[in-house]
Motif scaffolding. Structure first.
Motif, PDB file in Angstrom:
ATOM      1  N   ILE A   1      42.079  40.728  12.772  1.00  0.00           N
ATOM      2  CA  ILE A   1      42.778  39.536  12.299  1.00  0.00           C
ATOM      3  C   ILE A   1      43.342  38.824  13.518  1.00  0.00           C
ATOM      4  N   GLN A   2      42.991  37.553  13.671  1.00  0.00           N
ATOM      5  CA  GLN A   2      43.405  36.780  14.840  1.00  0.00           C
ATOM      6  C   GLN A   2      44.537  35.823  14.472  1.00  0.00           C
ATOM      7  N   ASN A   3      45.590  35.852  15.310  1.00  0.00           N
ATOM      8  CA  ASN A   3      46.711  34.920  15.154  1.00  0.00           C
ATOM      9  C   ASN A   3      47.271  34.972  13.721  1.00  0.00           C
ATOM     10  N   VAL A   4      47.944  36.079  13.448  1.00  0.00           N
ATOM     11  CA  VAL A   4      48.447  36.319  12.096  1.00  0.00           C
ATOM     12  C   VAL A   4      49.474  35.251  11.701  1.00  0.00           C
ATOM     13  N   THR A   5      49.319  34.732  10.494  1.00  0.00           N
ATOM     14  CA  THR A   5      50.282  33.801   9.900  1.00  0.00           C
ATOM     15  C   THR A   5      50.802  34.398   8.589  1.00  0.00           C
ATOM     16  N   LEU A   6      51.645  33.618   7.920  1.00  0.00           N
ATOM     17  CA  LEU A   6      52.176  34.099   6.644  1.00  0.00           C
ATOM     18  C   LEU A   6      51.075  34.283   5.602  1.00  0.00           C
TER      19      LEU A   6
ATOM     20  N   SER B   1      40.184  52.852  -0.157  1.00  0.00           N
ATOM     21  CA  SER B   1      41.122  53.415   0.811  1.00  0.00           C
ATOM     22  C   SER B   1      42.555  53.213   0.350  1.00  0.00           C
ATOM     23  N   ASN B   2      43.471  53.904   1.029  1.00  0.00           N
ATOM     24  CA  ASN B   2      44.881  53.631   0.820  1.00  0.00           C
ATOM     25  C   ASN B   2      45.206  52.237   1.345  1.00  0.00           C
ATOM     26  N   GLY B   3      46.172  51.590   0.732  1.00  0.00           N
ATOM     27  CA  GLY B   3      46.503  50.232   1.135  1.00  0.00           C
ATOM     28  C   GLY B   3      47.258  50.186   2.454  1.00  0.00           C
ATOM     29  N   ILE B   4      47.072  49.081   3.154  1.00  0.00           N
ATOM     30  CA  ILE B   4      47.798  48.813   4.403  1.00  0.00           C
ATOM     31  C   ILE B   4      48.660  47.580   4.158  1.00  0.00           C
ATOM     32  N   ASN B   5      49.973  47.797   4.189  1.00  0.00           N
ATOM     33  CA  ASN B   5      50.920  46.700   3.944  1.00  0.00           C
ATOM     34  C   ASN B   5      51.222  46.017   5.265  1.00  0.00           C
ATOM     35  N   LEU B   6      50.684  44.815   5.430  1.00  0.00           N
ATOM     36  CA  LEU B   6      50.891  44.045   6.651  1.00  0.00           C
ATOM     37  C   LEU B   6      52.053  43.079   6.419  1.00  0.00           C
ATOM     38  N   TYR B   7      53.149  43.251   7.176  1.00  0.00           N
ATOM     39  CA  TYR B   7      54.322  42.412   6.984  1.00  0.00           C
ATOM     40  C   TYR B   7      54.943  42.101   8.326  1.00  0.00           C
TER      41      TYR B   7
ATOM     42  N   ASP C   1      54.152  40.733  14.332  1.00  0.00           N
ATOM     43  CA  ASP C   1      54.807  39.456  14.596  1.00  0.00           C
ATOM     44  C   ASP C   1      53.829  38.335  14.294  1.00  0.00           C
ATOM     45  N   LEU C   2      54.367  37.237  13.829  1.00  0.00           N
ATOM     46  CA  LEU C   2      53.508  36.093  13.540  1.00  0.00           C
ATOM     47  C   LEU C   2      52.885  35.583  14.839  1.00  0.00           C
ATOM     48  N   GLY C   3      51.579  35.297  14.777  1.00  0.00           N
ATOM     49  CA  GLY C   3      50.829  34.888  15.975  1.00  0.00           C
ATOM     50  C   GLY C   3      50.165  36.048  16.688  1.00  0.00           C
ATOM     51  N   GLN C   4      50.431  37.271  16.264  1.00  0.00           N
ATOM     52  CA  GLN C   4      49.868  38.465  16.891  1.00  0.00           C
ATOM     53  C   GLN C   4      48.470  38.744  16.328  1.00  0.00           C
ATOM     54  N   ASN C   5      47.630  39.409  17.139  1.00  0.00           N
ATOM     55  CA  ASN C   5      46.320  39.874  16.696  1.00  0.00           C
ATOM     56  C   ASN C   5      46.445  41.306  16.186  1.00  0.00           C
ATOM     57  N   VAL C   6      45.751  41.603  15.096  1.00  0.00           N
ATOM     58  CA  VAL C   6      45.892  42.897  14.434  1.00  0.00           C
ATOM     59  C   VAL C   6      44.508  43.473  14.173  1.00  0.00           C
ATOM     60  N   THR C   7      44.415  44.818  14.331  1.00  0.00           N
ATOM     61  CA  THR C   7      43.183  45.541  14.033  1.00  0.00           C
ATOM     62  C   THR C   7      43.457  46.567  12.936  1.00  0.00           C
ATOM     63  N   LEU C   8      42.633  46.541  11.887  1.00  0.00           N
ATOM     64  CA  LEU C   8      42.782  47.462  10.755  1.00  0.00           C
ATOM     65  C   LEU C   8      41.506  48.285  10.630  1.00  0.00           C
TER      66      LEU C   8
ATOM     67  N   ARG D   1      58.788  40.660  10.447  1.00  0.00           N
ATOM     68  CA  ARG D   1      60.251  40.601  10.331  1.00  0.00           C
ATOM     69  C   ARG D   1      60.685  39.285   9.693  1.00  0.00           C
ATOM     70  N   LEU D   2      60.039  38.220  10.074  1.00  0.00           N
ATOM     71  CA  LEU D   2      60.391  36.917   9.505  1.00  0.00           C
ATOM     72  C   LEU D   2      60.146  36.906   8.004  1.00  0.00           C
ATOM     73  N   ASN D   3      59.043  37.507   7.609  1.00  0.00           N
ATOM     74  CA  ASN D   3      58.747  37.564   6.183  1.00  0.00           C
ATOM     75  C   ASN D   3      59.769  38.425   5.442  1.00  0.00           C
ATOM     76  N   THR D   4      60.202  39.506   6.105  1.00  0.00           N
ATOM     77  CA  THR D   4      61.218  40.369   5.508  1.00  0.00           C
ATOM     78  C   THR D   4      62.533  39.624   5.346  1.00  0.00           C
ATOM     79  N   SER D   5      62.912  38.863   6.392  1.00  0.00           N
ATOM     80  CA  SER D   5      64.150  38.079   6.303  1.00  0.00           C
ATOM     81  C   SER D   5      64.044  37.028   5.210  1.00  0.00           C
ATOM     82  N   ASP D   6      62.868  36.396   5.147  1.00  0.00           N
ATOM     83  CA  ASP D   6      62.679  35.402   4.088  1.00  0.00           C
ATOM     84  C   ASP D   6      62.766  36.036   2.709  1.00  0.00           C
ATOM     85  N   ASN D   7      62.204  37.230   2.597  1.00  0.00           N
ATOM     86  CA  ASN D   7      62.276  37.922   1.312  1.00  0.00           C
ATOM     87  C   ASN D   7      63.714  38.262   0.952  1.00  0.00           C
ATOM     88  N   GLN D   8      64.477  38.735   1.946  1.00  0.00           N
ATOM     89  CA  GLN D   8      65.870  39.051   1.689  1.00  0.00           C
ATOM     90  C   GLN D   8      66.662  37.802   1.303  1.00  0.00           C
ATOM     91  N   ILE D   9      66.405  36.700   2.036  1.00  0.00           N
ATOM     92  CA  ILE D   9      67.093  35.456   1.696  1.00  0.00           C
ATOM     93  C   ILE D   9      66.696  34.991   0.303  1.00  0.00           C
TER      94      ILE D   9
END
Length: 242
Positions: free
Chosen positions: A88-93, A110-116, A26-33, A118-126
């Motif tokens: 990654i702190q406070n994920v944005t687009l 390494s193998n790729g990590i696709n970070l995406y 989710d946008l604004g979330q912190n992520v660890t890879l 839901r909002l981005n998915t909806s935007d992509n669909q639109i």
């Protein structure tokens, strides 16, 4: 930095990666890879479609969080944890995309990590729906244009056929009238040299009666001395009897 980017592109080009791992955030979330190929001396890269790879940071040890960052933006959004883990702190687009970690010695990626998100998915669909709609509209406009050109071409061909037919009919009628018109003697052309010309002349008929009488009298006069004596005697007797 450019050498690392080139090394990364070469490894990615020759198919060192086999699969992608999708990670929904989710946008604004912190992520660890986590890097799956090594815990020290690795480089982290971010790739986005139609963009060159972006160098994020480089780790030196598995027990230290000291790192060399690519730019100040990476320093604000990204940080290094133990075992070369990327935080990654406070994920944005701007942080959405494909993440890779590579090791230069020995070379590995390494193998790729696709970070995406839901909002981005909806935007992509639109965006895809809008793109499809635009393509459909463009196709309809193109079909209308071709239809208009076809109709215009047909009308022009009809007008051309009618014009040619009218000119041909007028010419045929004019030629037919010219053939039926009697020739005008005043406009006759002079005869060309070498052409034999014949003319009919009215010759007056001679009066053959008068010349015949003249010829008869003359002939009688000329034949008088040649008459026979019997004839002369007969004439003398007739004269004497008279």
């Amino acid at each position: 930095m450019k050498t690392s980017q080139l090394h990364f592109c070469v490894l990615l080009l020759f198919g060192a990666t086999e699969s992608l791992t999708n990670k929904l955030v989710d946008l604004g979330q912190n992520v660890t890879l986590r890097c799956e190929i090594s815990v020290k001396d690795v480089n982290w890269f971010l790739m986005k479609p139609s963009h060159p790879p972006v160098f994020i940071l480089r780790s030196y040890s598995s027990i230290s969080t000291a790192a060399m960052y690519g730019n100040t933006t990476s320093d604000n959004r990204f940080s290094l944890q133990l075992n070369s883990t990327l935080f990654i702190q406070n994920v944005t687009l701007n942080e959405l995309g494909f993440y890779y970690c590579i090791k230069t010695t020995p070379s590995a990626v390494s193998n790729g990590i696709n970070l995406y998100s839901r909002l981005n998915t909806s935007d992509n669909q639109i965006s895809k729906i809008k793109q499809l709609h635009n393509q459909t509209s463009d196709r309809d406009e193109e079909m209308c244009l071709w239809r208009f050109l076809l109709i215009a071409s047909g009308l022009l061909n009809c007008v051309l056929v009618i014009a040619v037919t009218g000119v041909t009919v007028c010419y045929c009628e004019k030629e037919h009238r010219r053939r039926l018109r009697p020739p005008d003697s005043s406009h006759q052309q002079p005869p060309e040299s070498g052409d034999v010309q014949y003319a009919v002349m009215d010759v007056p008929t001679l009066d053959r009666a008068a010349p015949r009488r003249v010829l008869t009298s003359t002939y009688a006069l000329l034949q008088l001395p040649a008459r026979s004596e019997s004839s002369q005697g007969g004439e003398g007797q007739r004269r004497g009897g008279g």
